[in-house]
Motif scaffolding. Sequence first.
Motif, PDB file in Angstrom:
ATOM      1  N   THR A   1       0.836  -1.200   0.000  1.00  0.00           N
ATOM      2  CA  THR A   1       0.000   0.000   0.000  1.00  0.00           C
ATOM      3  C   THR A   1       0.871   1.251   0.000  1.00  0.00           C
ATOM      4  O   THR A   1       0.617   2.213  -0.732  1.00  0.00           O
ATOM      5  CB  THR A   1      -0.933   0.007   1.229  1.00  0.00           C
ATOM      6  OG1 THR A   1      -1.779  -1.132   1.161  1.00  0.00           O
ATOM      7  CG2 THR A   1      -1.776   1.271   1.287  1.00  0.00           C
ATOM      8  N   TYR A   2       1.931   1.232   0.826  1.00  0.00           N
ATOM      9  CA  TYR A   2       2.815   2.385   0.854  1.00  0.00           C
ATOM     10  C   TYR A   2       3.479   2.607  -0.502  1.00  0.00           C
ATOM     11  O   TYR A   2       3.580   3.749  -0.967  1.00  0.00           O
ATOM     12  CB  TYR A   2       3.902   2.241   1.929  1.00  0.00           C
ATOM     13  CG  TYR A   2       4.855   3.409   1.877  1.00  0.00           C
ATOM     14  CD1 TYR A   2       4.395   4.693   2.131  1.00  0.00           C
ATOM     15  CD2 TYR A   2       6.191   3.246   1.524  1.00  0.00           C
ATOM     16  CE1 TYR A   2       5.243   5.791   2.041  1.00  0.00           C
ATOM     17  CE2 TYR A   2       7.039   4.332   1.435  1.00  0.00           C
ATOM     18  CZ  TYR A   2       6.564   5.598   1.695  1.00  0.00           C
ATOM     19  OH  TYR A   2       7.399   6.687   1.597  1.00  0.00           O
ATOM     20  N   ALA A   3       3.895   1.543  -1.147  1.00  0.00           N
ATOM     21  CA  ALA A   3       4.546   1.682  -2.457  1.00  0.00           C
ATOM     22  C   ALA A   3       3.634   2.423  -3.434  1.00  0.00           C
ATOM     23  O   ALA A   3       4.080   3.331  -4.144  1.00  0.00           O
ATOM     24  CB  ALA A   3       4.915   0.307  -3.003  1.00  0.00           C
ATOM     25  N   ALA A   4       2.363   2.058  -3.449  1.00  0.00           N
ATOM     26  CA  ALA A   4       1.423   2.688  -4.376  1.00  0.00           C
ATOM     27  C   ALA A   4       1.164   4.142  -3.987  1.00  0.00           C
ATOM     28  O   ALA A   4       1.156   5.044  -4.846  1.00  0.00           O
ATOM     29  CB  ALA A   4       0.112   1.905  -4.402  1.00  0.00           C
ATOM     30  N   ARG A   5       0.975   4.386  -2.699  1.00  0.00           N
ATOM     31  CA  ARG A   5       0.664   5.753  -2.253  1.00  0.00           C
ATOM     32  C   ARG A   5       1.867   6.682  -2.397  1.00  0.00           C
ATOM     33  O   ARG A   5       1.724   7.850  -2.749  1.00  0.00           O
ATOM     34  CB  ARG A   5       0.183   5.729  -0.804  1.00  0.00           C
ATOM     35  CG  ARG A   5      -1.194   5.112  -0.651  1.00  0.00           C
ATOM     36  CD  ARG A   5      -1.625   5.161   0.799  1.00  0.00           C
ATOM     37  NE  ARG A   5      -2.940   4.588   0.994  1.00  0.00           N
ATOM     38  CZ  ARG A   5      -3.511   4.427   2.176  1.00  0.00           C
ATOM     39  NH1 ARG A   5      -2.872   4.770   3.282  1.00  0.00           N
ATOM     40  NH2 ARG A   5      -4.711   3.915   2.268  1.00  0.00           N
TER      41      ARG A   5
END
Length: 196
Positions: free
Chosen positions: A80-84
């Motif tokens: 999720t962090y990678a995408a955000r």
Amino acid sequence: MELAPVMARASAAAVDVVRGIGPGDLDGPTPCEEMTVGALVNHLMFWTAVRGHTAGLKQPPSDQVAEGYDFTAEPDWAKTYAARSAATAAVWSDPGAWAGETALTGSGRTMPAPFVGGILLCEWLLHGWDLAVATGRKLTVDDELAAAVYEDVSGRAETARRYGAFGPEVAVPATAPLFDRALGLAGRDPSWKRGA
């Protein structure tokens, strides 16, 4: 130096470190003495994936998630962090994000957008380094990224120290790599090792 062209690489460098962090790392110490690895991951996620995104869009900061929220308790938090983080970097890769003023906090106080963009660059690279050395990993910083963060840190170091964002300067030889010198200006010891 124009920072828009380096934001995606800065984000990717931090994401690469975060992706390698496992549950067994989260309680470990970091160069930010008051933060464990887990707390620092949450701090990085809050500022670069939540507040940094809305700041780049010139939108008011969302109050749905407060600082201190435990992102690492969510499933697939690193993915999720990678995408955000990539979404934030994409916003700040647009030169328009650097125009005018924007808000990073919920205080209603705005700051020049280039100042806020520089904060995000520092979050990704300085805290990316903090997390890398705290977990036995390496942050990949090319020469252009090193020059960008050194220039930004040099310009904000005294103000950041006054407000407690940076610690006291750590002496680093003038012959040291530029990124190490940026770390020293930001109050970090480039030779910091976990368990030392």
